[in-house]
Scaffold this motif. Sequence first.
Motif, PDB file in Angstrom:
ATOM      1  N   VAL A   1       9.687  72.385  58.535  1.00  0.00           N
ATOM      2  CA  VAL A   1       8.717  71.753  59.418  1.00  0.00           C
ATOM      3  C   VAL A   1       7.318  71.723  58.815  1.00  0.00           C
ATOM      4  O   VAL A   1       6.486  70.884  59.157  1.00  0.00           O
ATOM      5  CB  VAL A   1       8.683  72.450  60.800  1.00  0.00           C
ATOM      6  CG1 VAL A   1      10.009  72.251  61.516  1.00  0.00           C
ATOM      7  CG2 VAL A   1       8.352  73.924  60.663  1.00  0.00           C
ATOM      8  N   VAL A   2       7.046  72.666  57.911  1.00  0.00           N
ATOM      9  CA  VAL A   2       5.751  72.705  57.229  1.00  0.00           C
ATOM     10  C   VAL A   2       5.972  73.180  55.798  1.00  0.00           C
ATOM     11  O   VAL A   2       6.851  74.001  55.544  1.00  0.00           O
ATOM     12  CB  VAL A   2       4.756  73.634  57.980  1.00  0.00           C
ATOM     13  CG1 VAL A   2       5.252  75.058  57.986  1.00  0.00           C
ATOM     14  CG2 VAL A   2       3.363  73.542  57.381  1.00  0.00           C
ATOM     15  N   GLN A   3       5.199  72.631  54.867  1.00  0.00           N
ATOM     16  CA  GLN A   3       5.319  73.005  53.465  1.00  0.00           C
ATOM     17  C   GLN A   3       3.944  73.343  52.901  1.00  0.00           C
ATOM     18  O   GLN A   3       2.914  72.886  53.406  1.00  0.00           O
ATOM     19  CB  GLN A   3       5.934  71.868  52.646  1.00  0.00           C
ATOM     20  CG  GLN A   3       7.385  71.579  52.981  1.00  0.00           C
ATOM     21  CD  GLN A   3       7.966  70.483  52.111  1.00  0.00           C
ATOM     22  OE1 GLN A   3       7.268  69.843  51.324  1.00  0.00           O
ATOM     23  NE2 GLN A   3       9.265  70.255  52.255  1.00  0.00           N
ATOM     24  N   ARG A   4       3.955  74.139  51.856  1.00  0.00           N
ATOM     25  CA  ARG A   4       2.708  74.472  51.171  1.00  0.00           C
ATOM     26  C   ARG A   4       2.570  73.546  49.967  1.00  0.00           C
ATOM     27  O   ARG A   4       3.480  73.465  49.129  1.00  0.00           O
ATOM     28  CB  ARG A   4       2.698  75.932  50.727  1.00  0.00           C
ATOM     29  CG  ARG A   4       1.331  76.385  50.223  1.00  0.00           C
ATOM     30  CD  ARG A   4       1.187  77.874  50.321  1.00  0.00           C
ATOM     31  NE  ARG A   4      -0.165  78.297  49.979  1.00  0.00           N
ATOM     32  CZ  ARG A   4      -0.675  79.468  50.301  1.00  0.00           C
ATOM     33  NH1 ARG A   4       0.045  80.327  51.008  1.00  0.00           N
ATOM     34  NH2 ARG A   4      -1.905  79.802  49.954  1.00  0.00           N
ATOM     35  N   LYS A   5       1.446  72.877  49.872  1.00  0.00           N
ATOM     36  CA  LYS A   5       1.250  71.874  48.825  1.00  0.00           C
ATOM     37  C   LYS A   5       0.784  72.469  47.512  1.00  0.00           C
ATOM     38  O   LYS A   5       1.113  71.953  46.449  1.00  0.00           O
ATOM     39  CB  LYS A   5       0.208  70.840  49.294  1.00  0.00           C
ATOM     40  CG  LYS A   5       0.638  70.045  50.510  1.00  0.00           C
ATOM     41  CD  LYS A   5      -0.387  68.970  50.836  1.00  0.00           C
ATOM     42  CE  LYS A   5      -1.689  69.576  51.322  1.00  0.00           C
ATOM     43  NZ  LYS A   5      -2.661  68.529  51.757  1.00  0.00           N
TER      44      LYS A   5
ATOM     45  N   THR B   1       1.069  71.153  54.685  1.00  0.00           N
ATOM     46  CA  THR B   1       1.283  69.824  55.234  1.00  0.00           C
ATOM     47  C   THR B   1       2.443  69.862  56.212  1.00  0.00           C
ATOM     48  O   THR B   1       3.455  70.537  55.969  1.00  0.00           O
ATOM     49  CB  THR B   1       1.566  68.790  54.122  1.00  0.00           C
ATOM     50  OG1 THR B   1       1.716  67.498  54.705  1.00  0.00           O
ATOM     51  CG2 THR B   1       2.835  69.128  53.352  1.00  0.00           C
ATOM     52  N   LEU B   2       2.305  69.160  57.331  1.00  0.00           N
ATOM     53  CA  LEU B   2       3.359  69.086  58.333  1.00  0.00           C
ATOM     54  C   LEU B   2       4.404  68.074  57.878  1.00  0.00           C
ATOM     55  O   LEU B   2       4.077  66.954  57.516  1.00  0.00           O
ATOM     56  CB  LEU B   2       2.760  68.662  59.670  1.00  0.00           C
ATOM     57  CG  LEU B   2       3.711  68.605  60.864  1.00  0.00           C
ATOM     58  CD1 LEU B   2       4.178  70.005  61.233  1.00  0.00           C
ATOM     59  CD2 LEU B   2       3.012  67.948  62.058  1.00  0.00           C
ATOM     60  N   THR B   3       5.667  68.469  57.885  1.00  0.00           N
ATOM     61  CA  THR B   3       6.735  67.588  57.401  1.00  0.00           C
ATOM     62  C   THR B   3       7.727  67.181  58.484  1.00  0.00           C
ATOM     63  O   THR B   3       8.504  66.252  58.285  1.00  0.00           O
ATOM     64  CB  THR B   3       7.514  68.260  56.251  1.00  0.00           C
ATOM     65  OG1 THR B   3       7.924  69.568  56.659  1.00  0.00           O
ATOM     66  CG2 THR B   3       6.631  68.389  55.012  1.00  0.00           C
TER      67      THR B   3
ATOM     68  N   VAL C   1      -1.144  76.706  60.873  1.00  0.00           N
ATOM     69  CA  VAL C   1      -1.029  76.227  62.251  1.00  0.00           C
ATOM     70  C   VAL C   1      -1.905  74.992  62.492  1.00  0.00           C
ATOM     71  O   VAL C   1      -1.566  74.140  63.319  1.00  0.00           O
ATOM     72  CB  VAL C   1      -1.376  77.350  63.243  1.00  0.00           C
ATOM     73  CG1 VAL C   1      -1.353  76.845  64.681  1.00  0.00           C
ATOM     74  CG2 VAL C   1      -0.384  78.509  63.088  1.00  0.00           C
ATOM     75  N   SER C   2      -3.002  74.875  61.762  1.00  0.00           N
ATOM     76  CA  SER C   2      -3.892  73.725  61.931  1.00  0.00           C
ATOM     77  C   SER C   2      -3.193  72.404  61.641  1.00  0.00           C
ATOM     78  O   SER C   2      -3.564  71.358  62.179  1.00  0.00           O
ATOM     79  CB  SER C   2      -5.122  73.867  61.028  1.00  0.00           C
ATOM     80  OG  SER C   2      -5.950  74.918  61.473  1.00  0.00           O
TER      81      SER C   2
END
Length: 233
Positions: free
Chosen positions: A157-161, A184-186, A213-214
């Motif tokens: 659901v979220v990844q670190r870029k 980033t939200l995926t 969370v942002s």
Amino acid sequence: MAQTISFWHRLFDLIAPRACVVCGRRLSITEEVICGTCDLHLPRTGYALSPYDNEMAKRFYGRIPIERAAALFFYEGGSEVSRIIFQLKYHNHPEIGMEMGRRTADELALSGFFDGIDAIVPVPLARKRERERGYNQSMEIARGVAEVTRLPIWTKVVQRKKFKGSQTHLGQLGRLENVAEAFTLTDGDTLRGKHILIIDDIVTTGATIHACVSTMKGIEGLRVSVLSLGVAK
């Protein structure tokens, strides 16, 4: 079967004795990662008893909405207890995350901390960082928590870029800048109407959780709680 497992367990312990991650004392056959004495003296926060209003939760006040927040123990750099995090992150001991995740979940479940939570979201590492380390320490903690709570783990659901370097020696402003726009939200659709538990190894200023969370702001009906092994005083 139990006797066979016990035999091999005892044999392995004899060949390669396991040591307490905190004090270094040899573990008994029934102990895992941390000895009974160190576990007894672990500086527990007790935050699960007041998950909506404790010093950890207050770090997010006015920044991001958090339902509940808790950590197992107080973290202080250079202390014996800090070896739990240090060995987990930098010395190839993912089993520490699993075991401490189980312990944390066992203790917090007694207070109802996990009630109503739909899924676990471990704070992701950048791919390069995870390849270097061989695992994501937050994921290992999440695995231990999931084993006890039976909650699903959502990793997509979220990844670190990107990874800009360690935050260990940075102040609050430096930490915020270091992780700004790092996530980033995926898959926001999966999060609609859900209550998720963000898991990290340690919370200091809360900058990493804030950045993570942002990315989820504006998702309808989303509720977020936070759990970590350690929290800095």
